[in-house]
Design a protein around this motif. Structure first.
Motif, PDB file in Angstrom:
ATOM      1  N   ARG A 116       0.822  -1.216   0.000  1.00 56.35           N
ATOM      2  CA  ARG A 116       0.000   0.000   0.000  1.00 56.35           C
ATOM      3  C   ARG A 116       0.853   1.262   0.000  1.00 56.35           C
ATOM      4  O   ARG A 116       0.368   2.339  -0.355  1.00 56.35           O
ATOM      5  CB  ARG A 116      -0.945   0.009   1.197  1.00 56.35           C
ATOM      6  N   ARG A 193       0.021  15.323  -4.371  1.00 52.37           N
ATOM      7  CA  ARG A 193      -1.167  14.594  -4.830  1.00 52.37           C
ATOM      8  C   ARG A 193      -1.985  15.445  -5.798  1.00 52.37           C
ATOM      9  O   ARG A 193      -2.575  14.922  -6.744  1.00 52.37           O
ATOM     10  CB  ARG A 193      -2.020  14.182  -3.627  1.00 52.37           C
ATOM     11  N   GLY A 206      -9.935  12.554  -2.973  1.00 49.59           N
ATOM     12  CA  GLY A 206      -8.973  11.480  -2.743  1.00 49.59           C
ATOM     13  C   GLY A 206      -8.228  11.656  -1.435  1.00 49.59           C
ATOM     14  O   GLY A 206      -8.034  10.695  -0.675  1.00 49.59           O
ATOM     15  N   LEU A 207      -7.813  12.875  -1.153  1.00 50.57           N
ATOM     16  CA  LEU A 207      -7.067  13.146   0.077  1.00 50.57           C
ATOM     17  C   LEU A 207      -7.969  13.037   1.307  1.00 50.57           C
ATOM     18  O   LEU A 207      -7.516  12.623   2.378  1.00 50.57           O
ATOM     19  CB  LEU A 207      -6.445  14.540   0.004  1.00 50.57           C
ATOM     20  N   ARG A 209     -10.212  10.944   1.878  1.00 55.49           N
ATOM     21  CA  ARG A 209     -10.343   9.538   2.258  1.00 55.49           C
ATOM     22  C   ARG A 209      -8.992   8.851   2.488  1.00 55.49           C
ATOM     23  O   ARG A 209      -8.953   7.654   2.737  1.00 55.49           O
ATOM     24  CB  ARG A 209     -11.105   8.785   1.157  1.00 55.49           C
ATOM     25  N   ASP A 210      -7.923   9.605   2.400  1.00 59.10           N
ATOM     26  CA  ASP A 210      -6.566   9.043   2.487  1.00 59.10           C
ATOM     27  C   ASP A 210      -6.152   8.883   3.951  1.00 59.10           C
ATOM     28  O   ASP A 210      -5.479   9.727   4.524  1.00 59.10           O
ATOM     29  CB  ASP A 210      -5.587   9.950   1.745  1.00 59.10           C
ATOM     30  N   ARG A 211      -6.558   7.764   4.550  1.00 58.82           N
ATOM     31  CA  ARG A 211      -6.204   7.520   5.947  1.00 58.82           C
ATOM     32  C   ARG A 211      -4.710   7.226   6.114  1.00 58.82           C
ATOM     33  O   ARG A 211      -4.137   7.492   7.168  1.00 58.82           O
ATOM     34  CB  ARG A 211      -7.025   6.351   6.483  1.00 58.82           C
ATOM     35  N   GLN A 212      -4.104   6.687   5.080  1.00 62.74           N
ATOM     36  CA  GLN A 212      -2.669   6.401   5.160  1.00 62.74           C
ATOM     37  C   GLN A 212      -1.869   7.685   5.286  1.00 62.74           C
ATOM     38  O   GLN A 212      -0.880   7.745   6.016  1.00 62.74           O
ATOM     39  CB  GLN A 212      -2.236   5.626   3.920  1.00 62.74           C
ATOM     40  N   ALA A 213      -2.310   8.720   4.564  1.00 62.99           N
ATOM     41  CA  ALA A 213      -1.621  10.005   4.669  1.00 62.99           C
ATOM     42  C   ALA A 213      -1.726  10.552   6.087  1.00 62.99           C
ATOM     43  O   ALA A 213      -0.743  11.044   6.653  1.00 62.99           O
ATOM     44  CB  ALA A 213      -2.219  10.995   3.672  1.00 62.99           C
TER      45      ALA A 213
END
Length: 281
Positions: A116, A193, A206-207, A209-213
């Motif tokens: 990921r 991004r 997109g950002l 929902r970007d939990r990884q960020a």
């Protein structure tokens, strides 16, 4: 004499059974054997020489590869393997690739090995690009939050550079209670991004929902959401022609100075309250 010594050491350690015997002996000797045994030190020098070319290929020091070999040699699987050197070599190769990807992505080796994270390209600054982002990216040529025509008197192109706008955005957050390192990492991630997205609206979604960020930047959900609204603008079409809809980055790009943003009470209050670590009553 020196080349003869190196050749003897290489011949002694390259035999898989000799390596297995040495690893078993070091394992049975218990704690401290790797530190005190002269043959163990010679083995690590041999590993540094053996994997020097592989380390340089991935931009690493030979002793970083030797460190990876050391970790592999301590494992029981290596001692029991049909070919111990094959196990060690594969472990060093994986570690070197992970180190290179981690350095490029600005994350730990453990994270760089995960699919990921590994799918992302290496981090880059806007200043690394030959042409300014505003010259070719459509996100800066029109307001993408709503279908409308720009007023005739609106500037055809941004009057300031993207790099300067990014730096002013970072300074804006830093002046309002955000830790400078956190502000820089967050703003540069958002703008990177944005460079890959078709529009600001798609980048925002997109950002959002970007939990990884959020995990990488160690930001609370409220701080992350507020930062996106402030930098990219509120995505509600009703605010498309307002400062809230344009966002700080676009306002800076069309020529609005940083001092004007700092006089926007609503914007300043939103950024200050969203700063990580601010206690809310």
């Amino acid at each position: 004499m020196r080349s003869t010594s190196a050749r003897d050491r290489r011949n002694r350690f390259e035999d898989s059974e000799a390596l297995r015997a040495l690893l078993n002996r070091l394992h049975q000797a218990g704690r401290g054997a790797w530190r005190d045994d002269p043959e163990a030190a010679a083995l690590m020098r041999h590993a540094a020489d053996k994997y020097a070319a592989l380390a340089r290929k991935h931009g690493l020091d030979p002793w970083e590869a030797a460190s990876a070999a050391f970790e592999a040699m301590r494992g029981a699987a290596t001692r029991r393997a049909e070919d111990p050197w094959a196990v060690v070599t594969r472990a060093v190769q994986v570690t070197c690739i992970g180190e290179e990807r981690g350095n490029g992505l600005l994350v730990s080796v453990h994270q760089a090995r995960r699919p990921r994270y590994s799918v992302f390209h290496d981090a880059e600054r806007f200043s690394d690009r030959e042409n300014p982002l505003s010259d070719y990216h459509p996100a800066f040529h029109a307001d993408p939050f709503a279908d409308h025509e720009e007023p005739e008197d609106s500037p055809a192109e941004p009057v300031t550079t993207v790099a300067a706008a990014v730096e002013d955005t970072i300074a804006f957050f830093s002046l309002l209670g955000w830790e400078p390192g956190t502000a820089r990492a967050a703003v540069e991630y958002v703008t990177a991004r944005l460079a890959e997205a078709a529009s600001r609206s798609s980048a925002f979604e997109g950002l959002r929902r970007d939990r990884q960020a959020r995990a990488l930047l160690d930001l609370p959900g409220a701080s992350w959401s507020a930062l996106l609204r402030i930098v990219l603008g509120t995505p509600d079409p009703a605010f498309a022609h307002t400062n809230a809809g344009r966002g700080v980055l676009l306002r800076l790009l069309i020529g609005e100075p940083l001092r004007a943003l700092l006089l926007d009470d609503g914007l300043v209050l939103a950024a200050g309250l969203a700063a990580p670590g601010i206690e809310r009553r």
